[in-house]
Enzyme design. Structure first.
Site, mmCIF file in Angstrom:
data_model
loop_
_atom_site.group_PDB
_atom_site.id
_atom_site.type_symbol
_atom_site.label_atom_id
_atom_site.label_comp_id
_atom_site.label_asym_id
_atom_site.label_seq_id
_atom_site.Cartn_x
_atom_site.Cartn_y
_atom_site.Cartn_z
ATOM 1 N N LYS A 50 0.846 -1.204 0.000
ATOM 2 C CA LYS A 50 0.000 0.000 0.000
ATOM 3 C C LYS A 50 0.879 1.252 0.000
ATOM 4 O O LYS A 50 2.090 1.169 0.225
ATOM 5 C CB LYS A 50 -0.898 -0.005 1.239
ATOM 6 C CG LYS A 50 -0.131 0.087 2.554
ATOM 7 C CD LYS A 50 -1.046 -0.023 3.766
ATOM 8 C CE LYS A 50 -0.249 0.013 5.049
ATOM 9 N NZ LYS A 50 -1.085 -0.250 6.236
ATOM 10 N N TYR A 81 15.293 31.089 4.901
ATOM 11 C CA TYR A 81 14.134 31.912 5.218
ATOM 12 C C TYR A 81 14.051 32.233 6.706
ATOM 13 O O TYR A 81 14.353 31.394 7.550
ATOM 14 C CB TYR A 81 12.849 31.182 4.830
ATOM 15 C CG TYR A 81 12.613 31.083 3.350
ATOM 16 C CD1 TYR A 81 12.398 32.218 2.579
ATOM 17 C CD2 TYR A 81 12.585 29.835 2.728
ATOM 18 C CE1 TYR A 81 12.168 32.111 1.214
ATOM 19 C CE2 TYR A 81 12.346 29.727 1.362
ATOM 20 C CZ TYR A 81 12.134 30.873 0.610
ATOM 21 O OH TYR A 81 11.902 30.768 -0.732
HETATM 22 C C1 LIG Z 1 -0.406 -1.291 6.950
HETATM 23 C C2 LIG Z 1 -1.026 -2.555 7.375
HETATM 24 C C3 LIG Z 1 -0.230 -3.695 7.573
HETATM 25 C C4 LIG Z 1 1.281 -3.671 7.532
HETATM 26 O O1 LIG Z 1 1.732 -3.134 8.748
HETATM 27 P P1 LIG Z 1 3.299 -3.069 9.120
HETATM 28 O O2 LIG Z 1 3.329 -2.724 10.556
HETATM 29 O O3 LIG Z 1 3.893 -2.020 8.249
HETATM 30 O O4 LIG Z 1 3.851 -4.418 8.848
HETATM 31 C C5 LIG Z 1 -0.870 -4.882 7.852
HETATM 32 N N1 LIG Z 1 -2.224 -4.941 7.954
HETATM 33 C C6 LIG Z 1 -3.016 -3.859 7.803
HETATM 34 C C7 LIG Z 1 -4.488 -4.004 7.938
HETATM 35 C C8 LIG Z 1 -2.441 -2.632 7.513
HETATM 36 O O5 LIG Z 1 -3.230 -1.550 7.370
#
Ligand SMILES: *Cc1c(COP(=O)(O)O)cnc(C)c1O
Length: 355
Positions: A32, A252
């Protein structure tokens, strides 16, 4: 190239293999948020030739981008879909998450060309999406009785596995126990990265969902960290060097004054590239593995650093600078953030270089 992310795809695969060996469970690689900033299409393309049965993304948009790049991967959408996305997701052959009676109602109203591939989401303590365990049996029965799709998976998510929360996390895992033995459901999963490294032996699930750990990072300390190889570095190159012959303000807002004699280098990276502006005045980058301090405010496209005396004779315009590397956890912590956030904010202006 101004600034670039170096990504070692082989090490992602290596880390996933380590995770599967450690847990004796199969991995659903979580790609993701553009594979945590590293490039979901390239990561998916590389891993699609390996033996992974399912990949996970957050929403339909992410899934379709990967599919449209020509990949035939099986993809699970972990988030909630509205009715339109739900229909598109099913018709595109993605696995969907059903986490509420509203989802079920939407499912009932659709007239899709394909059978829905369903993962039921259970809320064991995350408080985000999911049926509470008491509701889930009714929901599963309703889906089966009304032939709303194939229940391909059942899963939950740990909220605090990387904190000192053994009792709470084990309570979550125990609430999920009743699903572990469900026959005819191929994918049963609860462990995220911290869960994988801390609680694997407490579950009989057959799949795990590693995200941050497949990218070489864990947000807590464990000797098992050494099982993982680093995957990425954010780099840039010095574009300008000056040795001050007067005291002069840098960047800045006059928040920092360079002193006569200081050597200041300018880097072609700023907050529009994803370098968090909270690193202004004090954040650290590395040249030849030696820390250099950011001076003044980070600009949209550029950032200034002070060159330490020991590096003065070793650097030039064009010298490589490491922005994020193996210390990304420490860097993130210093501004009240986490590595995941720093990674996912690396903008598309930064080129991705795969090795
Ligand atoms: C993002 C996510 C993961 C992965 O989590 P990590 O801690 O990065 O391994 C797994 N399951 C769900 C439902 C998530 O949203």
């Amino acid at each position: 190239m101004r600034s670039w992310l170096e990504i070692n795809l082989k090490n992602i695969e290596f880390n996933l293999n380590q995770i599967e060996n450690l847990t004796q469970k199969k991995a659903i690689p979580v790609i993701k948020a553009n594979a945590y900033g590293l490039g979901s299409i390239e990561v998916a393309k590389y891993l699609s030739k390996k033996n992974f049965k399912l990949f996970a993304v957050a929403n339909f948009q992410e899934a379709i981008e990967i599919k449209n790049s020509g990949l035939e991967n099986k993809i699970l959408i972990m988030g909630n879909n509205d009715k339109d996305d739900l229909e598109l997701a099913i018709n595109n052959g993605f696995s969907i998450t059903i986490s509420s009676w509203d989802d079920i109602k939407n499912l009932e109203m659709l007239n899709t060309s394909k059978e829905a591939l369903i993962h039921i989401k259970i809320d064991t303590g995350m408080g985000r999406i999911g049926f509470i365990p008491d509701e889930s049996d009714k929901a599963i029965k309703h889906i089966n009785d009304n032939k709303l799709g194939t229940i391909q998976g059942i899963y939950s998510h740990l909220s605090s596995a990387d904190e000192n929360e053994d009792e709470f996390t084990l309570q979550q895992i125990n609430l999920f126990k009743k699903y572990e033995g469900m026959k005819d459901i191929p994918f049963i999963h609860i462990l995220n990265s911290p869960g994988i490294f801390k609680y694997s032996k407490y579950t009989n699930t057959n799949f795990v969902r590693p995200g941050i750990s497949m990218y070489g990072i864990l947000l807590f300390n464990t000797p098992l960290k050494k099982l993982l190889k680093p995957v990425f570095k954010l780099k840039t190159k010095i574009i300008y060097i000056k040795t001050l012959n007067i005291n002069t303000f840098i960047s800045y807002g006059k928040t920092a004054e360079g002193q006569k004699g200081d050597m200041i280098a300018t880097l072609p990276i700023g907050y529009a590239d994803g370098l968090d502006r909270r690193f202004s005045n004090g954040g650290k980058v590395k040249i030849f593995d030696k820390e250099c301090k950011i001076i003044g405010r980070i600009c949209m496209d550029m950032t200034m650093i002070i060159i330490p005396n020991s590096l003065r004779n070793k650097i030039d315009v064009g010298t490589e600078v490491e922005i994020y590397g193996k210390d990304i956890n420490k860097q993130a912590e210093s501004i009240g953030s986490i590595a995941d956030e720093l990674m996912t904010r690396i903008n598309k202006r930064v080129s991705r270089k795969y090795i």
